[in-house]
Design an enzyme around this catalytic site. Sequence first.
Site, PDB file in Angstrom:
ATOM      1  N   ASP A 131      22.903  51.410 117.538  1.00  0.00           N
ATOM      2  CA  ASP A 131      22.577  52.410 118.502  1.00  0.00           C
ATOM      3  C   ASP A 131      20.887  52.126 118.873  1.00  0.00           C
ATOM      4  O   ASP A 131      20.122  52.055 118.117  1.00  0.00           O
ATOM      5  CB  ASP A 131      22.559  53.497 117.650  1.00  0.00           C
ATOM      6  CG  ASP A 131      21.957  54.981 118.617  1.00  0.00           C
ATOM      7  OD1 ASP A 131      22.073  54.677 119.808  1.00  0.00           O
ATOM      8  OD2 ASP A 131      21.551  56.173 118.028  1.00  0.00           O
ATOM      9  N   ASP A 186      15.296  49.376 117.114  1.00  0.00           N
ATOM     10  CA  ASP A 186      14.602  50.182 118.121  1.00  0.00           C
ATOM     11  C   ASP A 186      14.077  51.473 117.348  1.00  0.00           C
ATOM     12  O   ASP A 186      13.277  52.099 117.987  1.00  0.00           O
ATOM     13  CB  ASP A 186      15.552  50.688 119.192  1.00  0.00           C
ATOM     14  CG  ASP A 186      16.627  51.598 118.333  1.00  0.00           C
ATOM     15  OD1 ASP A 186      17.030  51.788 117.331  1.00  0.00           O
ATOM     16  OD2 ASP A 186      16.805  52.911 119.030  1.00  0.00           O
ATOM     17  N   ASP A 188      20.776  46.009 114.858  1.00  0.00           N
ATOM     18  CA  ASP A 188      21.040  47.555 114.626  1.00  0.00           C
ATOM     19  C   ASP A 188      21.833  47.700 116.063  1.00  0.00           C
ATOM     20  O   ASP A 188      22.099  46.972 117.003  1.00  0.00           O
ATOM     21  CB  ASP A 188      19.792  48.142 115.054  1.00  0.00           C
ATOM     22  CG  ASP A 188      19.841  49.656 115.200  1.00  0.00           C
ATOM     23  OD1 ASP A 188      20.648  50.317 114.444  1.00  0.00           O
ATOM     24  OD2 ASP A 188      19.054  50.262 116.197  1.00  0.00           O
ATOM     25  N   GLY A 191      18.190  55.777 113.595  1.00  0.00           N
ATOM     26  CA  GLY A 191      18.339  55.146 112.353  1.00  0.00           C
ATOM     27  C   GLY A 191      18.816  56.069 111.239  1.00  0.00           C
ATOM     28  O   GLY A 191      18.826  55.191 110.066  1.00  0.00           O
ATOM     29  N   ILE A 192      18.741  57.044 111.029  1.00  0.00           N
ATOM     30  CA  ILE A 192      19.011  58.251 110.130  1.00  0.00           C
ATOM     31  C   ILE A 192      20.272  58.387 109.770  1.00  0.00           C
ATOM     32  O   ILE A 192      20.977  58.824 110.828  1.00  0.00           O
ATOM     33  CB  ILE A 192      17.921  59.307 110.038  1.00  0.00           C
ATOM     34  CG1 ILE A 192      16.184  59.017 110.544  1.00  0.00           C
ATOM     35  CG2 ILE A 192      18.079  60.304 109.039  1.00  0.00           C
ATOM     36  CD1 ILE A 192      15.612  57.986 109.412  1.00  0.00           C
ATOM     37  N   SER A 251      25.765  53.870 111.245  1.00  0.00           N
ATOM     38  CA  SER A 251      26.654  54.764 111.908  1.00  0.00           C
ATOM     39  C   SER A 251      28.036  54.390 111.351  1.00  0.00           C
ATOM     40  O   SER A 251      28.647  53.315 111.250  1.00  0.00           O
ATOM     41  CB  SER A 251      26.823  54.495 113.198  1.00  0.00           C
ATOM     42  OG  SER A 251      27.884  55.158 113.838  1.00  0.00           O
TER      43      SER A 251
HETATM   44  P1  B16 Z   1      27.176  58.500 112.876  1.00  0.00           P
HETATM   45  P2  B16 Z   1      22.061  52.809 113.900  1.00  0.00           P
HETATM   46  C1  B16 Z   1      22.386  55.390 113.630  1.00  0.00           C
HETATM   47  O1  B16 Z   1      22.815  54.203 114.169  1.00  0.00           O
HETATM   48  C2  B16 Z   1      21.910  56.316 114.598  1.00  0.00           C
HETATM   49  O2  B16 Z   1      20.638  56.068 115.079  1.00  0.00           O
HETATM   50  C3  B16 Z   1      21.543  57.719 114.031  1.00  0.00           C
HETATM   51  O3  B16 Z   1      21.054  58.647 115.125  1.00  0.00           O
HETATM   52  C4  B16 Z   1      22.802  58.181 113.599  1.00  0.00           C
HETATM   53  O4  B16 Z   1      22.635  59.565 112.844  1.00  0.00           O
HETATM   54  C5  B16 Z   1      23.271  57.488 112.348  1.00  0.00           C
HETATM   55  O5  B16 Z   1      23.571  55.945 112.917  1.00  0.00           O
HETATM   56  C6  B16 Z   1      24.586  57.898 111.767  1.00  0.00           C
HETATM   57  O6  B16 Z   1      25.856  57.824 112.841  1.00  0.00           O
HETATM   58  O7  B16 Z   1      26.965  59.877 112.511  1.00  0.00           O
HETATM   59  O8  B16 Z   1      27.846  57.951 113.499  1.00  0.00           O
HETATM   60  O9  B16 Z   1      27.452  58.069 111.305  1.00  0.00           O
HETATM   61  O10 B16 Z   1      20.891  53.231 114.543  1.00  0.00           O
HETATM   62  O11 B16 Z   1      21.822  52.595 112.683  1.00  0.00           O
HETATM   63  O12 B16 Z   1      22.962  51.850 114.518  1.00  0.00           O
HETATM   64 MG    MG Z   2      18.937  51.981 116.278  1.00  0.00          MG
END
Ligand code: B16
Ligand code: MG
Length: 222
Positions: free
Chosen positions: A11, A172, A9, A46-47, A118
């Site tokens: 973030d 995480d 992952d 992760g959302i 993300s």
């Molecule tokens: P974006 P991951 C996720 O990353 C974040 O944890 C989450 O908080 C965020 O809303 C999502 O990416 C989308 O991100 O707005 O930049 O497209 O934990 O999957 O790496």
């Molecule tokens: Mg994450």
Amino acid sequence: MTLKAVVFDLDGVITDTAHLHFLAWRAVADEIGITFDEAFNEQLKGISRMDSLQRILKHGGKEGTFSDEQRLALATKKNALYVQSLASLTEDSLLTGIRDVLADIRAAKVKIGLASVSLNAPGILHALGIHQAFDFCADASRICRSKPDPEIFLAACAGLNVRPDAAIGIEDAPAGVEAINAAGMLSVGIGCGLNHAGLQLHSTRELTWKCLTEFWASRTYC
Ligand code: B16
Ligand code: MG
């Protein structure tokens, strides 16, 4: 069975952008009269962007208040603020131990994948100077279902040409660990509240190649 791939992952595992997401969402939420704290922000890890907005609107009792167009405008505004804040990322923003574990996995000739929802993931990897460390990064724009659905981890394994049961996933977020388990991979959770992970570590400091190989050996049979 031999370990063929490790899927990360982004973030919260490779770098910590959760606080930057929080600041950007808080600024947008303030404008529409919704307040939330960093504890609530934990649920957004992760959302996906649009699903995060839905959760924030629900939290503020405004779930049905905005049209699709208005929700898109709110998400776009949040992303502009978030992208601005990403300018602060440098190679020093890698979490402790990540550079070493990536190098050790590579040296062992085990494939490395990324499963981040993300849409900013490619830019973040470039800012961190580690985009070349990955054999395959799942494309978040092609994913229909957010974690805890296994879709993004399955896409990462498919792109690496590795069976999920020959791979470890590292996360995480509770939703992320659920996604790894549902994909049929072995899961490593970084941080607290991840009792459903096959292996739980306190921080990325403990995430070493030795620890990954010992975990793999303890959970798989020849
Ligand atoms: P974006 P991951 C996720 O990353 C974040 O944890 C989450 O908080 C965020 O809303 C999502 O990416 C989308 O991100 O707005 O930049 O497209 O934990 O999957 O790496
Ligand atoms: Mg994450």
